[in-house]
Design a protein around this motif. Sequence first.
Motif, PDB file in Angstrom:
ATOM      1  N   THR A 117       0.838  -1.201   0.000  1.00 21.55           N
ATOM      2  CA  THR A 117       0.000   0.000   0.000  1.00 21.55           C
ATOM      3  C   THR A 117       0.874   1.252   0.000  1.00 21.55           C
ATOM      4  O   THR A 117       1.773   1.393   0.835  1.00 21.55           O
ATOM      5  N   VAL A 118       0.618   2.136  -0.951  1.00 19.22           N
ATOM      6  CA  VAL A 118       1.361   3.394  -1.067  1.00 19.22           C
ATOM      7  C   VAL A 118       0.476   4.521  -0.545  1.00 19.22           C
ATOM      8  O   VAL A 118      -0.672   4.677  -0.970  1.00 19.22           O
ATOM      9  N   PHE A 134      -4.648   4.757 -11.993  1.00 17.41           N
ATOM     10  CA  PHE A 134      -4.263   3.928 -13.143  1.00 17.41           C
ATOM     11  C   PHE A 134      -3.021   3.093 -12.813  1.00 17.41           C
ATOM     12  O   PHE A 134      -2.956   1.900 -13.121  1.00 17.41           O
ATOM     13  N   LEU A 135      -2.029   3.725 -12.205  1.00 17.45           N
ATOM     14  CA  LEU A 135      -0.784   3.034 -11.866  1.00 17.45           C
ATOM     15  C   LEU A 135      -1.046   1.902 -10.879  1.00 17.45           C
ATOM     16  O   LEU A 135      -0.539   0.783 -11.053  1.00 17.45           O
ATOM     17  N   GLY A 136      -1.845   2.176  -9.854  1.00 17.40           N
ATOM     18  CA  GLY A 136      -2.147   1.146  -8.870  1.00 17.40           C
ATOM     19  C   GLY A 136      -2.872  -0.031  -9.471  1.00 17.40           C
ATOM     20  O   GLY A 136      -2.581  -1.194  -9.150  1.00 17.40           O
ATOM     21  N   ALA A 137      -3.818   0.253 -10.386  1.00 19.19           N
ATOM     22  CA  ALA A 137      -4.583  -0.820 -11.015  1.00 19.19           C
ATOM     23  C   ALA A 137      -3.701  -1.657 -11.937  1.00 19.19           C
ATOM     24  O   ALA A 137      -3.858  -2.881 -12.030  1.00 19.19           O
ATOM     25  N   ILE A 184      -1.097  -2.181  -6.989  1.00 18.06           N
ATOM     26  CA  ILE A 184      -0.536  -1.405  -5.880  1.00 18.06           C
ATOM     27  C   ILE A 184      -1.666  -0.581  -5.266  1.00 18.06           C
ATOM     28  O   ILE A 184      -2.109   0.401  -5.859  1.00 18.06           O
ATOM     29  N   PRO A 185      -2.180  -0.951  -4.101  1.00 16.41           N
ATOM     30  CA  PRO A 185      -3.240  -0.154  -3.461  1.00 16.41           C
ATOM     31  C   PRO A 185      -2.733   1.249  -3.129  1.00 16.41           C
ATOM     32  O   PRO A 185      -1.626   1.417  -2.611  1.00 16.41           O
ATOM     33  N   ILE A 207       5.002   3.954   2.925  1.00 18.35           N
ATOM     34  CA  ILE A 207       5.810   4.308   1.767  1.00 18.35           C
ATOM     35  C   ILE A 207       4.972   5.222   0.887  1.00 18.35           C
ATOM     36  O   ILE A 207       3.741   5.221   0.949  1.00 18.35           O
ATOM     37  N   GLY A 208       5.631   6.031   0.058  1.00 17.38           N
ATOM     38  CA  GLY A 208       4.911   6.964  -0.799  1.00 17.38           C
ATOM     39  C   GLY A 208       5.578   7.120  -2.148  1.00 17.38           C
ATOM     40  O   GLY A 208       6.758   6.783  -2.319  1.00 17.38           O
ATOM     41  N   PHE A 209       4.824   7.638  -3.110  1.00 16.63           N
ATOM     42  CA  PHE A 209       5.363   7.953  -4.429  1.00 16.63           C
ATOM     43  C   PHE A 209       5.653   9.455  -4.505  1.00 16.63           C
ATOM     44  O   PHE A 209       4.862  10.279  -4.032  1.00 16.63           O
ATOM     45  N   VAL A 210       6.776   9.805  -5.128  1.00 17.96           N
ATOM     46  CA  VAL A 210       7.114  11.202  -5.395  1.00 17.96           C
ATOM     47  C   VAL A 210       7.726  11.278  -6.790  1.00 17.96           C
ATOM     48  O   VAL A 210       8.174  10.266  -7.342  1.00 17.96           O
ATOM     49  N   GLY A 211       7.759  12.464  -7.362  1.00 15.26           N
ATOM     50  CA  GLY A 211       8.400  12.661  -8.649  1.00 15.26           C
ATOM     51  C   GLY A 211       9.909  12.747  -8.501  1.00 15.26           C
ATOM     52  O   GLY A 211      10.433  13.189  -7.471  1.00 15.26           O
TER      53      GLY A 211
END
Length: 332
Positions: free
Chosen positions: A192-193, A210-213, A217-218, A241-245
Motif C-alpha cells: 500500500t502506497v 491507473f498506476l495502482g490498477a 498497488i493499493p 511508503i509513498g510515491f514522489v516525482g
Amino acid sequence: MEAAADLDLGAVRAFVAVTEDRYFSEAAARLGISQQAVSKRIAKLESDLGVRLFFRSRNGADLTEDGRTFLHHARALVGIADQALDVLRGRRRSLRVDVLDTRLRSIDLLRAFHETVEDVDIEVITSNGLRSARGALADGSIDAAFARVTGTLEEDLLYVPAYLEPVHLLVGRDHPLAGLREVEVERLSGSTVWMPGNVPDSEWAEFYRFLGAAFDIPIDTSGPDFGWEYFVEQIGSGERIGFVGERLRVPWHPRTVQIPVVGPVPVYPCWLLSHRQNHHPVLARLIRFIVDDFRPFDPRSQWLPDPDRAALAVDLGNPVDHEGGCRTDWGA
C-alpha cells in the motif's frame, strides 16, 4: 427611431490626426497609412455621422462647425482607447503561469526559460490543477498552466507536452526496500502506497489510480494532508511508503530514502496549456522552449496510462503557430 451609428475608432483617430496636422498627407504619415486610406476613413466617418467635418482651404483642412463640435468627443474617445491599451499592456508585462506546486519540476522549467529571455517578469500562480486552470485560462487570469490533461478539453484550450516525470518511491531508512538502488514496480505489488495529497477527481489522483490498477498497488489517500513536511516525516518515522516525482524538491529528512522505480519506469505526464485567444508576446516563446526541451515517451522502458499514451502518440508536427498558440490537434 433611427439606429445609432457604430463609430470606427480608426476613423475617429484619423479625424483627430487631420485636425492636429491640418493636412491629410501629414496625418497619413503620423498614422503610418496612405493618404488615400485617411481620406476613406474621414469619408466613412462623415457618412456615419451624417455631417461634414472638414472643408478644404489653402491652409489645409479646416473644421466645420460640426467638426469643431465633434472634436472634443473624438479626442476623449481616442484617449480612453489609448488608456485601455496602456492598462492591458501593463498587465501583460508579467507572464502568469500556474504551476500547481512550487516544488514541482514545472518551476525548474520556468526558471530555465526565464534565463533565456530579457526584461520578462513571470508571475507564478498556484491553484488546484486542471480543474481551476481551465477557467483561469479562459478568463485570462493566467496565461499558461502546467497540468496533466484528462478528458475532453474546450476547443479553445491548446496544449503541448511539457515533461514526463519518473516516479520514485519514498521510504523510511528502516524499511526493507531502503537499501536498494532501484526497485522494480512489480515488486511493489500488494504494497500500500500512502498519498494523502491525492485529491478526489484530480488529474494526479487519476494517474496514480491507473498506476495502482496496472501493477496491483493499493493507493491509500487517507488524510489529513498537512503538507510535504508532514508527509515526509510520517514516511521517515513509520512503515508507510509513498510515491514522489524524480525532480520533486522533497523536504529533507534524515530518516527517508528516495528510490527510482523501474521495470518499466512509471512517468507522470505534464502538459503546458494555453488559450487560443491569448496573445501575450512571450507566450509563443515559452511554448517553443517547452517543445524543444521535451523528451519523448519511450515505450520500451517507460509506462504511461493508456489515455496518456494515446495523447502522446498523435503525430504532433509543429505546434506553434504565428499568433503564439499551438495546433488544436496537439494531443487531441
